[in-house]
Design an enzyme around this catalytic site. Structure first.
Site, mmCIF file in Angstrom:
data_model
loop_
_atom_site.group_PDB
_atom_site.id
_atom_site.type_symbol
_atom_site.label_atom_id
_atom_site.label_comp_id
_atom_site.label_asym_id
_atom_site.label_seq_id
_atom_site.Cartn_x
_atom_site.Cartn_y
_atom_site.Cartn_z
ATOM 1 N N LYS A 211 11.451 -5.097 16.658
ATOM 2 C CA LYS A 211 11.346 -4.012 17.633
ATOM 3 C C LYS A 211 12.734 -3.634 18.176
ATOM 4 C CE LYS A 211 10.382 -1.282 20.843
ATOM 5 N NZ LYS A 211 9.333 -0.656 21.572
ATOM 6 N N CYS A 265 14.059 2.688 26.727
ATOM 7 C CA CYS A 265 13.935 1.841 25.529
ATOM 8 C C CYS A 265 15.262 1.749 24.790
ATOM 9 C CB CYS A 265 12.878 2.418 24.591
ATOM 10 S SG CYS A 265 11.311 2.676 25.414
HETATM 11 N N1 SAJ Z 1 18.668 11.247 21.301
HETATM 12 C C1 SAJ Z 1 19.869 11.832 20.932
HETATM 13 N N2 SAJ Z 1 20.005 12.280 19.648
HETATM 14 C C2 SAJ Z 1 18.989 12.183 18.741
HETATM 15 C C3 SAJ Z 1 17.776 11.561 19.126
HETATM 16 C C4 SAJ Z 1 17.642 11.097 20.415
HETATM 17 O O1 SAJ Z 1 20.806 11.958 21.734
HETATM 18 O O2 SAJ Z 1 19.191 12.637 17.610
HETATM 19 C C5 SAJ Z 1 18.508 10.742 22.681
HETATM 20 C C6 SAJ Z 1 17.402 11.466 23.437
HETATM 21 O O3 SAJ Z 1 17.867 12.663 23.987
HETATM 22 C C7 SAJ Z 1 17.043 10.437 24.485
HETATM 23 C C8 SAJ Z 1 17.265 9.109 23.776
HETATM 24 O O4 SAJ Z 1 18.056 9.403 22.636
HETATM 25 O O5 SAJ Z 1 17.923 10.532 25.592
HETATM 26 C C9 SAJ Z 1 16.003 8.385 23.334
HETATM 27 O O6 SAJ Z 1 15.048 9.285 22.813
HETATM 28 P P1 SAJ Z 1 14.186 9.000 21.494
HETATM 29 O O7 SAJ Z 1 13.306 10.154 21.237
HETATM 30 O O8 SAJ Z 1 15.101 8.616 20.393
HETATM 31 O O9 SAJ Z 1 13.355 7.675 21.802
HETATM 32 P P2 SAJ Z 1 12.356 7.169 22.987
HETATM 33 O O10 SAJ Z 1 13.184 6.333 23.909
HETATM 34 O O11 SAJ Z 1 11.516 8.226 23.589
HETATM 35 O O12 SAJ Z 1 11.343 6.235 22.119
HETATM 36 C C10 SAJ Z 1 11.868 5.194 21.297
HETATM 37 C C11 SAJ Z 1 11.197 5.272 19.901
HETATM 38 N N3 SAJ Z 1 11.898 4.393 18.975
HETATM 39 C C12 SAJ Z 1 12.350 4.841 17.767
HETATM 40 O O13 SAJ Z 1 12.203 5.973 17.388
HETATM 41 C C13 SAJ Z 1 13.021 3.818 16.887
HETATM 42 C C14 SAJ Z 1 9.723 4.869 20.001
HETATM 43 O O14 SAJ Z 1 9.128 4.805 18.708
HETATM 44 C C15 SAJ Z 1 9.601 3.492 20.686
HETATM 45 O O15 SAJ Z 1 8.238 3.087 20.802
HETATM 46 C C16 SAJ Z 1 10.201 3.626 22.077
HETATM 47 O O16 SAJ Z 1 11.610 3.935 21.920
HETATM 48 C C17 SAJ Z 1 10.015 2.292 22.800
HETATM 49 O O17 SAJ Z 1 9.054 2.185 23.593
HETATM 50 O O18 SAJ Z 1 10.778 1.358 22.535
#
Ligand code: SAJ
Length: 414
Positions: A211, A265
């Site tokens: 995870k 996360c």
């Molecule tokens: N972000 C970027 N660039 C990107 C993608 C995301 O800057 O290309 C930023 C977003 O703006 C945000 C942060 O990253 O600030 C996190 O967003 P996210 O959509 O990547 O992830 P979370 O935190 O909403 O959810 C993640 C997910 N993990 C993965 O995709 C590996 C989700 O599947 C998990 O269940 C969740 O963390 C968790 O609960 O751990």
């Protein structure tokens, strides 16, 4: 003891959906939470936060008598612990919520129970939980040895994306790590009641690390994109075009840069790896540092523009941690907006967040910040800094942006 009752400890973003989906698939569930608000809402068949489709599941399960909520931990055959694991100073994981949940389960154990830890946890947390139980209850054992009744442990991390939880609970593969193979098999039998994807069995520490690894992978990839954005700035080229072009290669898939990484996360979990292996986790630590530094880079760019005005009007578009949600937790956009107001007291800051109705306390306390609709903020602003790629911002009439100083951290208007 109720033979097949599952107690879900923690009725938050993960615990409540898990409780509801088990209950609508024929498992009798008792949800446990320290918050009266959560317990009362669930018992009325309502949901204390926004998540698509969750309300229907909760209402249905409660009305059929399959789901109820209470503050006391009951006797049950299986316990699922889904409580927060924040970090303390020094980025070490804070296991106090897991410990409190475990301590409330301990007096209820009669032998034969399965304890599943779902909270995202540092490596070793499931072993720690088992040790805590066995220390308090030497009459129980992990393997039934010396005629002591069995108590089993497994780690089954959630991997669902907020906003798609009720879908992804059913469609995402799951990793199930048992302290013993039998514990993993028993946990699999439970998750099979609602999960239609593959269930992969392993040991508990590998499951914990899997995870953390998924979220660290994403963090490292975003850090790479964020570092490219700073390099591109120096070279005076467009980073979004650069990444689009590099991604045309069949084996390259770079994520998008932004003003930093938020949420509870991805900005947290990599630290659990760093804290478990500080000497070895060099890349993972650096990625965190690169992403955490990005708000400062954005603030520097805004300051360079703001210096040209006596009393600049700055529109900050977006406060949430990612697009099209109202969640402001650990949001770099919120922090940047707050810092703008504090560092530029002569400026007026027009905060725009289409998904909320009032300013959060962090901004409300500041005299020079107001919450404005998108069009009004754009009309008044000298400088526009786009922080979140909300749908609404993508559809802004580009003619309204002419003659404004633009800092587009998400590449929405390129
Ligand atoms: N972000 C970027 N660039 C990107 C993608 C995301 O800057 O290309 C930023 C977003 O703006 C945000 C942060 O990253 O600030 C996190 O967003 P996210 O959509 O990547 O992830 P979370 O935190 O909403 O959810 C993640 C997910 N993990 C993965 O995709 C590996 C989700 O599947 C998990 O269940 C969740 O963390 C968790 O609960 O751990």
């Amino acid at each position: 003891m109720t033979a097949k009752t599952v107690a879900v400890i923690g009725l938050g973003y993960i615990g409540l959906p898990t409780a509801a989906i088990l209950a609508t698939n024929g498992v009798k569930v008792v949800g446990v939470d320290v918050s009266d608000r959560h317990v009362d809402a669930v018992n009325r068949g309502e949901v204390p936060f926004v998540e698509p489709d969750l309300a229907t599941h909760v209402a249905g399960a409660v009305s059929q008598g399959m789901l109820s909520a209470q503050k006391e931990t009951p006797k049950a055959s299986t316990y699922i612990v889904a409580v927060p694991t924040p970090f303390k100073d020094g980025y070490e994981a804070d296991l106090s919520y897991i410990d409190a949940a475990t301590d409330a389960i301990i007096p209820q154990l009669e032998g034969g129970e399965l304890l599943i830890l779902e909270s995202t946890s540092p490596p070793g947390a499931t072993v720690h939980m088992a040790q805590r139980v066995l220390q308090a209850r030497p009459d129980l054992s992990l393997d039934g040895s010396n005629d002591r009744p069995l108590v089993q442990f497994a780690h089954c991390p959630e991997r669902v994306l907020p906003g798609r939880v009720m879908i992804e609970l059913v469609t995402n593969d799951r990793i199930i790590g048992g302290l013993t193979p039998e514990a993993a098999e028993r946990a699999r039998d439970l998750y099979e009641t609602f999960c239609r994807a593959e269930l992969h069995l392993t040991d508990a520490t590998t499951a914990e690390m899997a995870k953390l690894t998924e979220n660290s992978f994403r963090d490292v990839n975003i850090a790479f994109a964020n570092e490219l954005s700073i390099i591109a700035e120096r070279l005076e080229i467009n980073v979004f075009e650069l990444i689009d072009l590099a991604n045309k290669h069949p084996r390259v898939n770079i994520l998008q840069p932004g003003p930093g990484v938020g949420g509870h996360c991805i900005a947290v979990d990599p630290w659990f790896i760093v804290s478990a292996a500080p000497e070895e986790a060099r890349l993972i630590r650096t990625a965190r540092e690169v992403n955490d530094h990005k708000p400062e880079v954005v603030l520097g760019k805004v300051a360079a523009r703001a210096d040209r005005y006596k009393e600049p009007v700055i529109a900050a578009l977006g406060l949430a941690f990612k697009p099209d949600i109202d969640d402001l937790r650990e949001s770099p956009a919120l922090e940047i907006t707050k810092q703008l107001a504090q560092r530029h007291p002569e400026a007026r800051i027009l905060a725009v967040e289409p998904n909320i109705d009032e300013l959060p306390p962090a901004l409300n306390a500041l005299d020079n910040v107001t919450l404005e609709p998108t069009a009004e903020a754009i009309r008044q602003a000298d400088i526009i800094v786009l922080l979140v790629d909300h749908r609404e911002f993508k559809h802004v009439d580009r003619r309204l942006l002419a003659e404004k100083a633009l800092i587009d951290t998400r590449g929405v208007w390129r």
